[in-house]
Scaffold this motif. Structure first.
Motif, PDB file in Angstrom:
ATOM      1  N   ARG A  86       0.942  -1.145   0.068  1.00 47.93           N
ATOM      2  CA  ARG A  86       0.190   0.181   0.113  1.00 47.93           C
ATOM      3  C   ARG A  86       0.926   1.369   0.020  1.00 47.93           C
ATOM      4  O   ARG A  86       0.778   2.124  -0.664  1.00 47.93           O
ATOM      5  CB  ARG A  86      -0.902  -0.153   1.138  1.00 47.93           C
ATOM      6  N   ARG A  87       1.970   1.132   0.490  1.00 53.86           N
ATOM      7  CA  ARG A  87       2.679   2.457   0.912  1.00 53.86           C
ATOM      8  C   ARG A  87       3.737   2.588  -0.334  1.00 53.86           C
ATOM      9  O   ARG A  87       3.555   3.650  -1.310  1.00 53.86           O
ATOM     10  CB  ARG A  87       3.717   2.322   2.066  1.00 53.86           C
ATOM     11  N   ARG A  88       3.928   1.467  -1.141  1.00 57.06           N
ATOM     12  CA  ARG A  88       4.722   1.491  -2.370  1.00 57.06           C
ATOM     13  C   ARG A  88       3.755   2.219  -3.486  1.00 57.06           C
ATOM     14  O   ARG A  88       4.256   3.135  -4.382  1.00 57.06           O
ATOM     15  CB  ARG A  88       5.300   0.256  -2.773  1.00 57.06           C
ATOM     16  N   ASP A  89       2.428   1.597  -3.381  1.00 56.53           N
ATOM     17  CA  ASP A  89       1.391   1.950  -4.527  1.00 56.53           C
ATOM     18  C   ASP A  89       1.299   3.634  -4.364  1.00 56.53           C
ATOM     19  O   ASP A  89       1.292   4.203  -5.177  1.00 56.53           O
ATOM     20  CB  ASP A  89       0.377   1.103  -4.260  1.00 56.53           C
ATOM     21  N   ALA A  90       1.170   3.973  -3.082  1.00 54.47           N
ATOM     22  CA  ALA A  90       0.803   5.418  -2.702  1.00 54.47           C
ATOM     23  C   ALA A  90       1.760   6.275  -3.359  1.00 54.47           C
ATOM     24  O   ALA A  90       1.582   7.227  -3.998  1.00 54.47           O
ATOM     25  CB  ALA A  90       0.464   5.603  -1.493  1.00 54.47           C
ATOM     26  N   ILE A  91       3.276   5.897  -2.895  1.00 56.17           N
ATOM     27  CA  ILE A  91       4.237   6.733  -3.354  1.00 56.17           C
ATOM     28  C   ILE A  91       4.451   6.732  -4.850  1.00 56.17           C
ATOM     29  O   ILE A  91       4.524   7.771  -5.634  1.00 56.17           O
ATOM     30  CB  ILE A  91       5.573   6.038  -2.650  1.00 56.17           C
ATOM     31  N   ALA A  92       4.159   5.420  -5.563  1.00 55.60           N
ATOM     32  CA  ALA A  92       4.267   5.442  -6.885  1.00 55.60           C
ATOM     33  C   ALA A  92       3.284   6.252  -7.620  1.00 55.60           C
ATOM     34  O   ALA A  92       3.255   6.753  -8.919  1.00 55.60           O
ATOM     35  CB  ALA A  92       3.928   4.020  -7.503  1.00 55.60           C
ATOM     36  N   ALA A  93       2.125   6.484  -7.110  1.00 54.71           N
ATOM     37  CA  ALA A  93       0.926   7.233  -7.258  1.00 54.71           C
ATOM     38  C   ALA A  93       1.205   8.693  -7.411  1.00 54.71           C
ATOM     39  O   ALA A  93       0.430   9.539  -7.597  1.00 54.71           O
ATOM     40  CB  ALA A  93      -0.485   7.063  -6.806  1.00 54.71           C
ATOM     41  N   GLY A  94       2.242   9.030  -6.692  1.00 57.72           N
ATOM     42  CA  GLY A  94       2.676  10.708  -6.449  1.00 57.72           C
ATOM     43  C   GLY A  94       2.586  11.104  -5.029  1.00 57.72           C
ATOM     44  O   GLY A  94       2.717  12.357  -4.749  1.00 57.72           O
TER      45      GLY A  94
END
Length: 625
Positions: free
Chosen positions: A303-311
């Motif tokens: 979830r953290r990685r996805d959030a960072i990848a989304a900006g």
């Protein structure tokens, strides 16, 4: 919403609560927990209510909460038709008391209970009217239970009390507890049986006033959690305020939550647990909550990685966590996605531990460190099998063990370790666990039993370094470990040290212990090293040079042992063990050579009392040798 709005507190009539159980409005979340109260506790509970003594508060939860869904289970002893009735309220705390009271007071069949030895029994409950009223009344004595046939018999088989018919109940003046809230019919039969005798009528009048009315008016404190209460707060209730006996675990609460979506978490875990523990003895103490923590680490990291990848800026992205509240937020989809990889992660963790010469759960320094280790194995994937990854993972692992960093609250460390060790393997930064780890030279003096993680760690490091058995000369690998019952034993025997005399705090430390086979330890006995080495060489056909190499594999200076020079041996081996620890942690240790000499002042390093020491001629697991 404030904390004040998350619950309300009131008092409710016991009769009203039991009626809600009868109607199915008040049920249990299906936590796979059975009813466990014994006969004496049920009698005491009934006596407490009859005497208007407090029986403790109950805790309920509204069933309409959006974030909490459980599979319902009617209270034991209720009608089968309630299985399809949706409850209005969950019983969170008070299951044992309410089940006991319901079965004894409203049940249509004998109550299920247990005797003093834990054997299942069925009982009807009665109150002696004569013992329950008057100035000498004692409800504890007045409340009795009788077997299913309602006959109390002596050891010789004679009937001491027979309540198997209404007439016999009237005759013996024992009132059935199950009639307590509807006594009119029983009273009519009782009055008719005694031909409306004034004395008997007066007895019932007193009993009704002093006991029956007490039950009818009895109020129970009830704390009701509102539907807005978060799931983690519900779990906390079971961990902190459950008065029914056994606290609920996070796993059991999640099991109940998943059951509402027709997913049997317990069955799935049991299947995976069997596979892991059957093939990997080092995982024998692995717990269901450990498995969920590893899943939660990986779910929250994604979830953290996805959030960072989304900006999302890293400082605003959701954190990595495996705390209770985050485990309870796992969905069935999360579990199904990660359970397989995490199972494989624990399998690879077991393989890693085998490389470190940790073979059994009893020799595992920290069970808790399995959680981040398994998650790291999953996240690294095939890269975890490379030599470079193994070396860096091993450094992190040994820093955690020898720095003794996993003995307290560990969830925050888990959450740091997962990304930091993965980045470390990928040649970025360094884990806080590695930088924080420290080993003091004096700690060697206090490592005396396997109660310490560092003690078990040094034991494994000796085997990892290729130490060989004194008698067989074989390296202590997997097969040798299990076949020869390898364990830790004294090098200078305890009996010899006591006679020398050598201070127990020194001769019982890890410095004077090493891994050898049980049979070898029998040969050693309580003799001086010079004598037992001579015997071992002769009996096993080992040359002096070969025995020297075997001793050196244990970080023992041969000539010091052959000369029975305890203090020379002690100082040299302390230095050798510190060097071995330095190599594992890849960190320097400040030396204190003065601590390992005869007559040294070591009081500051002596832990009292010594919790447990193996007798001479016995392994530290208590195995006779």
């Amino acid at each position: 919403m404030t904390v004040r709005e998350s619950f309300d507190s009131t008092k409710r009539p016991l009769q009203e609560l039991l009626k809600e159980i009868y109607d199915g409005k008040l049920q249990l979340p299906d936590f796979q927990r059975g009813w466990v109260w014994d006969d004496d506790r049920i009698k005491s509970l009934l006596a407490s209510v009859g005497a208007w003594f407090p029986i403790g508060a109950l805790m309920f939860l509204e069933t309409r909460g959006e974030g909490i869904r459980f599979k319902p289970r009617p209270v034991e002893g209720t009608r089968d038709s309630l299985l399809n009735v949706p409850p209005e309220t969950w019983i969170l705390d008070g299951q044992q008391r309410l089940t006991s009271l319901y079965q004894a007071l409203l049940g249509e069949k004998p109550a299920d209970s247990r005797d003093a030895k834990g054997k299942p029994i069925k009982r009807w409950y009665y109150i002696s009217m004569e013992a329950a009223v008057g100035p000498e009344a004692d409800l504890e004595e007045a409340v009795i239970s009788v077997p299913e046939d309602r006959q109390v018999k002596t050891f010789g088989g004679e009937i001491a009390l027979d309540l198997s018919s209404r007439e016999l109940e009237y005759k013996n003046k024992y009132f059935p507890a199950m009639e307590i809230f509807d006594s009119a019919e029983w009273r009519a039969g009782y009055s008719q049986y005694w031909d409306y005798d004034r004395k008997m009528q007066r007895l019932f009048d007193d009993f009704e006033r002093e006991v029956i009315k007490t039950f009818e008016r009895y109020l129970v404190p009830v704390i009701k959690l509102t539907k807005e209460t978060p799931k983690e707060a519900v779990c906390l209730v079971f961990e902190k305020v459950n008065t029914g006996g056994v606290s609920l675990t996070v796993f059991e609460l999640l099991t109940a939550s998943f059951a509402a979506e027709n997913f049997q978490l317990r069955d799935d875990w049991n299947h995976r647990e069997r596979k892991l523990k059957t093939h990997h003895p080092v995982l024998h103490t692995l717990q269901s909550d450990d498995f969920l923590q590893a899943i939660c680490l990986l779910v929250t990291q994604k979830r953290r990685r996805d959030a960072i990848a989304a900006g999302t800026p890293p400082e605003r992205a959701p954190g990595i966590s495996c705390k209770r509240r985050d485990i309870l937020r796992l969905t069935v989809k999360d579990y199904e996605e990660w359970a397989g990889p995490v199972e494989e992660g624990f399998r690879k963790a077991a393989r890693f531990l085998h490389h470190q010469k940790i073979f059994r759960a009893t020799d595992l320094p920290y069970r808790t460190q399995l959680v981040p280790l398994a998650a790291i194995e999953v996240d690294l994937g095939p890269e975890s099998e490379t030599d470079g990854a193994r070396q860096k993972t091993a450094q992190w692992y040994w820093c955690g063990v020898l720095g003794e960093l996993y003995g307290g609250a560990t969830e925050t460390r888990f959450a740091r370790d997962l990304p930091e060790v993965v980045e470390y393997v990928e040649r970025k930064g360094g884990p806080v666990t590695v930088t924080e780890a420290d080993f003091q030279a004096g700690r060697l003096l206090t490592l005396r039993t396997r109660n310490s993680a560092a003690y078990k760690g040094i034991y494994a490091l000796l085997m990892r370094g290729g130490c060989c058995d004194f008698r067989t000369g074989e390296p202590i690998e997997d097969q040798t470990f299990f076949d020869d019952k390898i364990d830790i034993h004294h090098i200078f025997p305890k009996k010899w040290c006591d006679k020398a005399p050598i201070e127990a705090a020194c001769h019982n430390s890890i410095i004077n212990k090493t891994a050898i086979a049980v049979r070898t330890n029998r040969k050693i006995g309580g003799r001086a090293p010079s004598r037992y080495l001579e015997t071992l060489e002769k009996d096993a056909g080992i040359s002096g040079d070969r025995m020297d190499r075997i001793l050196q594999s244990h970080q023992i200076e041969p000539h010091l042992l052959r000369n029975d020079d305890f203090w020379g041996f002690f100082a040299k081996r302390a230095e050798a063990l510190l060097s071995r620890i330095e190599a594992a942690m890849e960190k320097s240790i400040l030396r204190r050579p003065e601590l390992f000499k005869a007559g040294a002042t070591i009081e500051e390093y002596v832990e009292e009392p010594v919790e447990w020491e193996a007798e001479e001629g016995a392994s530290e697991q208590g195995t006779p040798s």
